[in-house]
Design an enzyme around this catalytic site. Structure first.
Site, PDB file in Angstrom:
ATOM      1  N   LYS A  60       0.841  -1.199   0.000  1.00 55.14           N
ATOM      2  CA  LYS A  60       0.000   0.000   0.000  1.00 55.14           C
ATOM      3  C   LYS A  60       0.876   1.248   0.000  1.00 55.14           C
ATOM      4  O   LYS A  60       2.089   1.177   0.254  1.00 55.14           O
ATOM      5  CB  LYS A  60      -0.919  -0.005   1.224  1.00 55.14           C
ATOM      6  CG  LYS A  60      -0.181   0.010   2.552  1.00 55.14           C
ATOM      7  CD  LYS A  60      -1.139  -0.031   3.722  1.00 55.14           C
ATOM      8  CE  LYS A  60      -0.369  -0.005   5.050  1.00 55.14           C
ATOM      9  NZ  LYS A  60      -1.273   0.060   6.210  1.00 55.14           N
ATOM     10  N   TYR A  87      13.965  32.005   3.368  1.00 61.88           N
ATOM     11  CA  TYR A  87      12.722  32.703   3.710  1.00 61.88           C
ATOM     12  C   TYR A  87      12.701  33.115   5.184  1.00 61.88           C
ATOM     13  O   TYR A  87      13.128  32.375   6.060  1.00 61.88           O
ATOM     14  CB  TYR A  87      11.518  31.802   3.432  1.00 61.88           C
ATOM     15  CG  TYR A  87      11.185  31.630   1.980  1.00 61.88           C
ATOM     16  CD1 TYR A  87      10.784  32.712   1.201  1.00 61.88           C
ATOM     17  CD2 TYR A  87      11.246  30.376   1.386  1.00 61.88           C
ATOM     18  CE1 TYR A  87      10.469  32.546  -0.135  1.00 61.88           C
ATOM     19  CE2 TYR A  87      10.932  30.193   0.047  1.00 61.88           C
ATOM     20  CZ  TYR A  87      10.537  31.289  -0.715  1.00 61.88           C
ATOM     21  OH  TYR A  87      10.229  31.132  -2.039  1.00 61.88           O
TER      22      TYR A  87
END
Length: 824
Positions: free
Chosen positions: A488, A719
């Site tokens: 999965k 940033y």
């Protein structure tokens, strides 16, 4: 093979002292097979039913179906099911294989080099082949065939045309090397080194060294470094040749000058200064070159000839790489080596791939095979037919001259340049393409042209390691216990059909996915294994029926919806019942049992394949009592449910961490998930104490440096001006950000990456597509490789840095990050 190298089945029975039952005692045997899927010349193959992680007797039917008619077994077989088969019955099939190899080796008088050590065996073997192939017709171990099975299969390749053999031997515990020594019988022995690798099977370094030295009993010449032996141990060899970086030796390295991607080695030999320039700069390659250098000297080559040949060494292609190609193709890159043994191995890997309907081989001329060109290309043609290859693109004058031998779709080009100029006429589309060529043909250009151009950041997935982890857990299971592999979430971030193909090839019993679309993708990629869907949605029931996907049923509502959907003519559609015994996520609870049993009892449309539960803390000792309580509740609910059915469904309760800690609860099947990728919370405590847990690192995430900047004190980085180097220094911008799965939580020095083997912390905030790291004082250049995680800088360490779990680190790696799968 000459007549002297071909045996009849009756002769082999005599050699291995087995009991024969023949329909044709004169049947010829030219190849030995231990895997029913990797066949070569099936009519003249002998299948050894060896009991290893899987019992070879289970695959006799497959081998017979694939054309094999000669079998060596150690248990009784229903022989009437195989009317055309010849049989040899022995006590132990592996010992019989080794006994046959000993006989075959003794029948040939050739010089043999035997190699063992902790690291470098395969590279030294391949480089010696490069260095000596002009003077000898060499037979050598394919890839790293150095085990109790691999060595006899390697030695079986010897024929009368060979005058030099180079074989490697690897061991994992005491008592193994004597068997390999009897098979190899080396004249020259090479001990590469003795290090911590593979220590688990030995009490200490001394015991491991003594065991490895057993390979060299009786050798004429023993080649070693004093740095890797211990005092008071008798060393083998009538002659001894030594090398060292730190102490006096026959070849003493006195200086190593790094020149970027190359090195100059200065040494002292026979009281003279000698030096060589080699095209490698890493420490492992330098050591392996020195071992080859001293071997040439020990064999009588002059210092001048040795240094000339060493300067021409080329990198050993140890990996088959599986990458995405253009026009919906998959590309297998094996562009660095070309011989018949490695071709057969590469074709087997090609045959594991089921995601495309067509299999294509791009192959160059093969040289220095010891066979005539006509004999060689006849053998290759037969091999391509046996391996069911659909198309051949031949490049080179020799293969082109023998194109009449190939009966499959084929085209031929005189050289690589001619092929690349006309590549559009091939119309490659929706096929798996194996690129296999001698280095002189420069097939890296072919790979570059056919590879899909994607993001520079790469997740490398080691398929050998994944297979090893699968076998590690299988070794803990009793015979008959099935394995369900969890694929999965894009196989925990590692891939989809690439991983499922491997698991199918190694015969896991079930796959499990989270959602229907994951299962559909696997079916479209040729996966035929049963697939359980853990979150079946009513809107996808029709697709589940069409693609034969088996739903996990966890509530009365889902069960009733599925029954309502099923067409009336459907009978015994497979489902899996999930019980809730304490997880409180999904599943039937005890008060649902009466209604559940009534519904299942009154329908013929469904068949309950398995009944299972999820244990919440199998890795945590403090919750062991609750684990036992969960299993008690599960068994009660299982009995209530199965008693209402006319059969006993599969029982399974264990996930990865439960397999090792709770062997009493293996029942009929276990569910293997994150353990396939090298992580098991139940084993972490042992690992912390320095004990090997048997698991291998499967995934390596790497990126590269885009730009390097000098930062002055007081300047900020990134940033929000969150980053700075108070004393100034250098930063590198690397090509990975939070859109690639590198969490923003790793910013401002929390995360670290390996540059030049040293940890470099992040500086400032993590950006969407890149981030900055502090490389002050490190040896780094634009374009250099940067490791985000590997065995040294582990996913476990990264998870700890941001207080999460390895699952999250691995599954967060974005699908835009290129996956490269390799098989060594």
């Amino acid at each position: 093979m000459s007549k002297a190298d071909i045996y009849t089945i009756e002769q082999i029975a005599e050699i291995v002292e087995g009991k024969g039952l023949f329909v044709n005692k004169d049947a010829l045997v030219t190849s030995l097979v231990i895997d029913s899927r990797t066949l070569s010349n099936a009519p003249q193959a002998l299948f050894f039913a060896i009991k290893a992680q899987r019992d070879g007797h289970e695959f006799i039917g497959n081998a017979y179906q694939n054309g094999i008619r000669n079998f060596l077994v150690s248990t009784d077989v229903a022989q009437d099911q195989y009317p055309e088969a010849n049989w040899i019955k022995v006590g132990d099939a592996l010992l019989a294989l080794q006994k046959l190899a000993i006989y075959h080796r003794a029948a040939h008088q050739l010089k043999v080099i035997g190699i063992t050590g902790s690291n470098g065996k395969t590279v030294v073997k391949e480089w010696l082949y490069q260095l000596l192939a002009t003077d000898f017709n060499i037979v050598r171990s394919p890839k790293s065939y150095n085990s109790q099975i691999g060595v006899p299969l390697s030695v079986w390749q010897i024929n009368d045309s060979h005058n030099l053999g180079i074989f490697e031997a690897g061991i994992s515990t005491v008592g193994e090397m004597s068997k390999l020594a009897a098979i190899i019988e080396p004249n020259i022995g090479i001990l590469t080194n003795i290090r911590e690798a593979h220590d688990e099977g030995f009490a200490n370094k001394r015991e491991k060294l003594i065991e490895k030295l057993r390979l060299f009993e009786g050798v004429e010449t023993f080649i070693y470094s004093p740095e890797h032996v211990l005092p008071n141990i008798t060393l083998p060899g009538k002659k001894k040749f030594t090398w060292s970086f730190n102490q006096p030796a026959d070849l003493q390295i006195v200086d190593v000058l790094n020149k970027g991607t190359s090195s100059i080695l200065k040494a002292k030999y026979a009281e003279k200064q000698v030096e060589v320039t080699i095209p490698f700069a890493d420490a492992a390659s330098i050591e392996n070159v020195v071992i080859c250098w001293v071997t040439l000297l020990a064999m009588g080559y002059t210092a001048l000839e040795g240094t000339y040949r060493l300067s021409k060494l080329v990198k050993v292609g140890m990996r088959l790489q599986l990458i995405n190609g253009v026009d919906h193709c998959s590309l297998i890159d094996d562009s660095y080596s070309a011989d018949i043994s490695s071709l057969s191995i590469a074709l087997d890997f090609l045959n594991q791939q089921n995601q495309h309907p067509k299999r294509t081989l791009i192959l160059s001329d093969l040289h220095e095979t010891g066979k005539s060109a006509n004999e060689l290309y006849q053998e290759i043609s037969l091999l391509l037919n046996q391996k069911k290859i659909d198309r051949l693109v031949g490049i080179g004058e020799q293969i082109g001259a023998h194109q009449h031998l190939f009966k499959i779709e084929s085209s031929f080009y005189k050289d690589t340049e001619h092929f690349l100029a006309n590549i559009s006429e091939q119309n490659f589309h929706n096929e798996t393409i194996l690129v296999k060529g001698a280095r002189k043909f420069g097939f890296e250009q072919v790979v570059k042209r056919l590879a899909q151009k994607v993001h520079d950041t790469v997740l490398e997935v080691n398929l050998n390691a994944l297979t090893s982890n699968l076998q590690f857990y299988r070794s803990k299971l009793s015979p008959g216990v099935k394995t369900m592999a969890m694929v999965k979430a894009f196989s925990y971030g590692s891939g989809s059909f690439e991983i499922a193909n491997l698991l199918q090839y190694h015969k896991v019993d079930y796959l499990a996915v989270a959602y229907v679309d994951e299962g559909i993708a696997l079916r479209k990629a040729g996966i035929s294994l049963p697939i359980m869907v853990m979150s079946p949605e009513p809107s996808a029931f029709d697709a589940m029926l069409r693609y034969q996907l088996e739903p996990e049923i966890y509530s009365l509502e889902v069960l009733q919806s599925f029954l309502h959907f099923l067409p009336r003519d459907v009978v015994a559609f497979p489902i899996h019942i999930k019980l809730d015994t304490g997880m409180h996520r999904l599943g039937f609870e005890h008060y649902h049992m009466a209604e559940l049993t009534a519904l299942l009892k009154n329908t013929q449309q469904l068949k309950v394949i398995s009944i299972f539960t999820h244990l919440v803390a199998t890795d945590d000792k403090q919750h062991d009592e609750f684990t036992k309580l969960q299993v008690t509740w599960y068994e009660q609910m299982y009995e209530a449910l199965s008693n209402s059915l006319a059969y006993k469904p599969i029982r399974h309760v264990l996930n990865t961490s439960g397999i090792s800690r709770w062997p009493q609860y293996h029942f009929n099947m276990v569910r293997l998930g994150i353990g396939l990728y090298g992580f098991d919370g139940a084993l972490e405590a042992q690992k912390d104490k320095g004990k090997g847990d048997g698991l291998k690192t499967v995934a390596v995430l790497k990126t590269s440096i885009t730009q390097i900047k000098h930062i002055y004190p007081g300047e900020t980085v990134g940033y929000g001006r969150r980053g700075s180097l108070p004393n100034g220094g250098q930063i590198a911008t690397v090509k990975i950000g939070y859109a690639d799965g590198y969490s923003r939580a790793f910013g401002n020095g929390v995360g670290k990456m390996l540059v030049d083997g040293k940890l470099a912390p992040t500086v400032g905030a993590i950006c969407m597509d890149m981030c900055m790291i502090d490389i002050t004082g490190l040896n780094a250049e634009v374009g250099d490789e940067v490791i985000v995680f590997n065995e040294e800088q582990s996913i476990v360490a990264l998870a700890n840095e941001i207080k999460t779990i390895p699952y999250e680190i691995l599954t967060n790696v974005s699908q835009r990050v290129k996956r490269v799968y390799y098989y060594e």
